[in-house]
Design an enzyme around this catalytic site. Structure first.
Site, PDB file in Angstrom:
ATOM      1  N   TYR A  65      40.134  40.200  44.889  1.00 46.16           N
ATOM      2  CA  TYR A  65      40.969  41.129  44.131  1.00 46.16           C
ATOM      3  C   TYR A  65      42.211  40.392  43.657  1.00 46.16           C
ATOM      4  CZ  TYR A  65      38.204  44.761  46.523  1.00 46.16           C
ATOM      5  OH  TYR A  65      37.192  45.537  47.025  1.00 46.16           O
ATOM      6  N   GLY A  66      42.299  40.199  42.367  1.00 44.93           N
ATOM      7  CA  GLY A  66      43.467  39.514  41.815  1.00 44.93           C
ATOM      8  C   GLY A  66      43.527  38.052  42.200  1.00 44.93           C
TER       9      GLY A  66
END
Length: 88
Positions: free
Chosen positions: A59-60
């Site tokens: 995530y990210g």
């Protein structure tokens, strides 16, 4: 933590809130989120009694875990000890 939620036992040694929080949307996939706003959301989740936060380094590109870490640093040792961070 301000509130408590019903608890669930996972396996033999882990107990977490019956409701967890999936942090994916704080770093990616649903549009930009300002860091301060994302931190505020995590604090509110914890204040509501959630003790299970789900994340991953995907995530990210690792930013989600850094975000959660920045919030964990602000908590007392006893509040931090109540949390379970699940990462895939």
């Amino acid at each position: 933590m301000t509130h408590s939620l019903p608890q669930r036992k996972l396996g033999q040694h882990l107990t977490v809130s019956a409701i967890g929080y999936g942090a994916m949307g704080l770093s990616e996939f649903y549009g930009a989120v300002e860091t301060a706003h994302a931190q505020k959301i995590l604090h509110q989740v914890i204040d509501c009694g959630v003790t299970l936060i789900d994340t991953t380094n995907m995530y990210g590109h690792g930013e989600n875990e850094k975000l959660i870490g920045s919030v964990l640093k602000t908590l007392s040792d006893s509040a931090r000890a109540q949390l379970t961070i699940a990462t895939k």
